[in-house]
Design a protein around this motif. Structure first.
Motif, short mmCIF file in Angstrom:
data_model
loop_
_atom_site.label_atom_id
_atom_site.label_comp_id
_atom_site.label_asym_id
_atom_site.label_seq_id
_atom_site.Cartn_x
_atom_site.Cartn_y
_atom_site.Cartn_z
N ASN A 93 26.93 35.62 42.79
CA ASN A 93 26.73 36.87 43.51
C ASN A 93 27.91 37.18 44.42
O ASN A 93 28.45 38.29 44.43
N LYS A 153 34.42 42.82 42.51
CA LYS A 153 34.10 44.25 42.49
C LYS A 153 34.90 45.02 43.53
O LYS A 153 35.38 46.13 43.28
N SER A 186 31.09 37.83 42.27
CA SER A 186 31.02 39.15 41.61
C SER A 186 31.32 40.26 42.61
O SER A 186 32.04 41.22 42.29
N VAL A 220 32.45 34.42 35.85
CA VAL A 220 33.01 35.68 36.37
C VAL A 220 34.47 35.84 36.00
O VAL A 220 35.07 36.89 36.27
#
Length: 806
Positions: free
Chosen positions: A385, A392, A388, A349
């Motif tokens: 997950n 975000k 991210s 990431v």
């Protein structure tokens, strides 16, 4: 004497009075006053009507009796006085005094019938109550029968010993029996598994002990057909043995089983299609890593390679979501370095974090275990997950990962179980407290604007929740709007007894498995046959092998592979599964039948399909090993090492080959259809130029291939095969030949996607889905769209072809 008189005299309380024709009392029994309405008036010479008012108005009847016209007269009375707590009921009978023939006297017999009246009332009330109860029972039976008739599920009622007493209409339809045919039969003729559940044997019938829970099983119909059903049982217990037994409910699961099968086939198809383009990306990235690159280019190539691997794993996770929900997902139990897992997630990431100028940190401590046992892929998925999401929803600041380990138990085998608490903390937008409970629900986000602004399906956190629970932990969040969020989760895992402390993990280890050993063929000499119907896949895998020093032969399908093996035997056959003419499994079965184990080659399955149970099916067909596309170079090299040629085997292979040369010359050549596989991605322009450039770059990596000629060959093959496939699509659709129509649509989708015609490939994939689900409404319009899109693709490819020729 009148017959009524003895009857009255037989009663418990009977009195009499003798009166004259003027109703004057002449004589009376001692207790007559007790039955009188006015006891004090029961005296000689008094009018009887004073003590028994019921006799008023019967004077004419008395005259009739005295004249002999009537024998007697009867009437009923009731006595209510203050001295009596409850009314007395009396019967009065008047008849002529036959003992005194010379006088006109009458006998009045009075009987106390209170007990009889009370009994009669009680009987009447009981009868009414019984009638009401019977009506209620009848209504209840009708009610129950109507419920049974209206049930969509099959219902069977049995005794404790399993003898069928009643079935509903749905059971008759499902089982193909009339009710009379099943009454008295054993339930085991319907559900065979129940035969093993009988307890004990003796004078009485065997007693069943079925499971009082729902499970799936198979029932047998009258015609012998097997039907998948959801089977449940409940026991009926009453004080009366005849009304004890079991109630069985059978729900027909045939449609659901078919739907599940269709879903599995669809997922298998999608799995196969998605992984094929990833094979190209992964293969080109791994080959690129084996060229001379600058430090920045090396970093870019490593990111591409790791991202393609991560995408492959994420696809697996998405395809496994249904298995997670149904509780059928099995976690791996392998040892791995915990820090490496965390750093891999951070590394994957990090490019996105760099773009947003966010600080990405791992707060490492000596308390974190070095090596644990569990599923590294699932743990990494959770971390990716959460990271991210943190990136975000964070515009400025940092994201940090920390972990704390707490020992919870130990054993004598040197493995200690720890609860590891992970925290992914960000300085993002935060989440309102009243919306936290929505976070971990499938397809749910904090609000609808999140999807529009940030994208996403809302599935990630739901998967994280399910995975952490499967790992013996839980997940929760602490958040404050405008300040940030801290996502916490725990897992329970055994720790290898090597102490705690920092590992020697390095960032460069991430791409180490993409390095090709150029001396592989020299160190492990092998004759390799690549069986792959897809031209691009052929060339990519062949380039990998060529960079290892091998010169593999290529067959386009299973039949060609058999012909090649009859000409000469190979040490290794890399066998694709989904191919026209003859698939990989069928070809493997023929190979196993035709050649003995000591001479036949090792057969390695190559497939993008990694659905549950496929591996066992492939190995059961006779294959020796299994590689999932996209193929990892390290795994391919490791597998080839295990396949090193043996001199004894080579000698026997040559002998077997010589015996089959003449036979192979007599084989009739077969025209082969083009290849399949590759899930498209929609694109507004007919051709994605970037994909053409990647094909050129891929060809450049191999010194023996001319890049432009390589590309032109692919374009020429496409422009030759695509029109034929379009004609076949029209033909098979008009013939309703769904199997062939699916193959043609699938193949056109595959070869279109490989060249970057993603819109056309997407339309073909949609048509294929229509065929698979047999939802053909609108298929005609879809075929016209495919044809129109191909015309645009053809124009662009002709232009590209001319450009490269010039």
């Amino acid at each position: 004497m009148n017959l009524l008189i003895p009857k009255l005299l037989s009663l418990r309380y009977v009195e009499y009075l003798i009166i004259d024709n003027n109703l004057k009392i002449l004589e009376m029994s001692p207790g007559a006053y007790r039955l009188a309405d006015v006891p004090d008036e029961v005296k000689q010479d008094n009018d009887i009507r004073l003590s028994f008012p019921e006799l008023f108005g019967v004077e004419d009847v008395i005259d009739t009796i005295l004249q002999g016209k009537e024998n007697n007269f009867e009437l009923k009375g009731i006595i209510r006085t203050e001295s009596v707590s409850s009314p007395l009921y009396i019967d009065i009978c008047i008849t002529k005094n036959v003992q005194d023939k010379n006088s006109n006297s009458l006998i009045v017999i009075i009987a106390d019938v209170t007990e009889r009246m009370i009994l009669e009332k009680s009987l009447i009330q009981s009868a009414n109550e019984a009638n009401l109860l019977l009506r209620n029972l009848k209504a209840a039976k009708q009610y129950t029968d109507e419920i049974m008739k209206s049930m969509a599920d099959a219902l069977l009622v049995t005794t404790l010993s399993g003898k069928i007493k009643k079935i509903n209409p749905s059971a008759q339809v499902l089982l193909e029996y009339e009710e009379a045919e099943l009454i008295g039969q054993d339930i085991s003729i319907i559900i065979r598994e129940l035969e093993d559940l009988k307890l004990g044997k003796g004078e009485k019938e065997n007693i069943y002990n079925p499971p009082i829970k729902e499970l799936e099983t198979v029932c047998i119909t009258k015609s012998g057909k097997k039907i998948h059903v959801a089977f449940s049982c409940s026991i009926v217990q009453t004080e009366i043995e005849n009304f004890q037994g079991y109630v069985y409910t059978l729900r027909d699961m045939s449609d659901r089983k078919q739907a599940e099968l269709a879903k599995q086939e669809f997922l298998a198809m999608i799995s196969h299609e998605i992984r094929t383009p990833i094979t190209s990306v992964n293969g080109m990235a791994s080959l690129l890593l084996n060229t001379e690159l600058t430090a920045q280019q090396q970093d870019f190539a490593q990111t591409i390679y790791m991202s393609s691997n991560a995408l492959h794993k994420i696809i697996n996770d998405i395809l496994d979501f249904s298995k997670i929900e149904s509780g059928k997902l099995e976690l791996e139990e392998q040892s791995f370095e915990l820090r490496r897992c965390i750093n891999e997630a951070l590394y994957l990431v990090s490019p996105i974090a760099k773009e947003k100028k966010l600080i990405l940190m791992f707060l490492d401590t000596p308390d974190i275990p070095t090596t644990v046992v569990g599923d590294i892929t699932r743990l990494r998925q959770i971390l990716i997950n959460l990271l991210s999401n943190a990136i975000k929803f964070t515009e400025t600041g940092s994201i940090e990962v920390s972990a704390i380990a707490r020992e919870i138990m130990s054993n004598q085998h040197g493995k200690n179980s720890y609860e590891i608490h992970f925290v992914v903390k960000d300085t993002g937008i935060g989440i309102p407290s009243d919306r936290l409970e929505r976070l971990f629900k499938a397809f749910s986000q904090v609000n609808s604007s999140i999807t529009r602004q940030y994208g996403g399906t809302g599935l990630g956190l739901a998967i994280c929740k399910q995975l952490t629970e499967l790992m013996g932990g839980r997940i929760w969040v602490d958040s404050e709007p405008g300040v940030g969020s801290a996502f916490n989760f725990t897992i329970t895992t055994p720790v290898i007894s090597e102490g705690l402390g920092h590992g020697d993990w390095k960032i460069n280890d991430l791409a180490a498995d993409a390095k090709i050993n150029p001396r592989m063929a020299e160190q492990y000499p092998l004759k390799i046959l690549l069986v792959e119907d897809h031209v691009i896949n052929q060339r990519i895998i062949r380039l990998m092998l060529q960079q290892m020093g091998y010169q593999p032969d290529v067959a386009n399908n299973g039949l060609e592979a058999l012909l090649a093996l009859r000409r000469q035997l190979y040490d290794v056959v890399l066998m694709d599964l989904q191919m026209p003419v003859m698939d990989g499994i069928t070809a493997t079965q023929h190979i196993c039948q035709e050649w003995t184990p000591d001479v036949r080659p090792m057969i390695i399955a190559l497939t993008a399909n990694a659905m549950s149970g496929d591996r066992d099916r492939y190995l059961a067909s006779g294959m020796d090993d299994y590689l999932v596309k996209p193929i990892r170079i390290a795994e391919l090299m490791q597998l080839l090492k295990r396949c090193q040629i043996q001199s004894q085997k080579s000698q026997k292979a040559e002998q077997a080959s010589a015996q089959n040369i003449q036979e192979s010359k007599e084989q009739v050549s077969t025209n082969l259809s083009p290849s399949d596989s590759c899930l498209p991605t929609a694109n507004s322009f007919p051709i994605d130029q970037a994909i053409l450039q990647k094909i050129l770059q891929m060809a450049d990596l191999n010194s023996s291939a001319h890049a432009v000629e390589f590309l032109l060959e692919i374009i020429d093959d496409y422009l030759k095969d695509a029109p034929i496939l379009l004609q076949n699509i029209h033909l098979y659709f008009s013939q309703t030949n769904l199997k062939s129509l699916r193959r043609a649509a699938h193949t056109l989708s595959s070869i279109s996607a490989i060249l970057g015609a993603t819109t056309l490939a997407s339309l073909c994939a949609e048509l294929e889905t229509m065929v698979v689900t047999e939802a053909l409404f609108g298929a005609t319009e879809k075929i016209f769209q495919i044809e129109a899109e191909y015309q645009q693709v053809q124009i662009v490819l002709e232009q590209e072809r001319q450009k490269y020729k010039d």
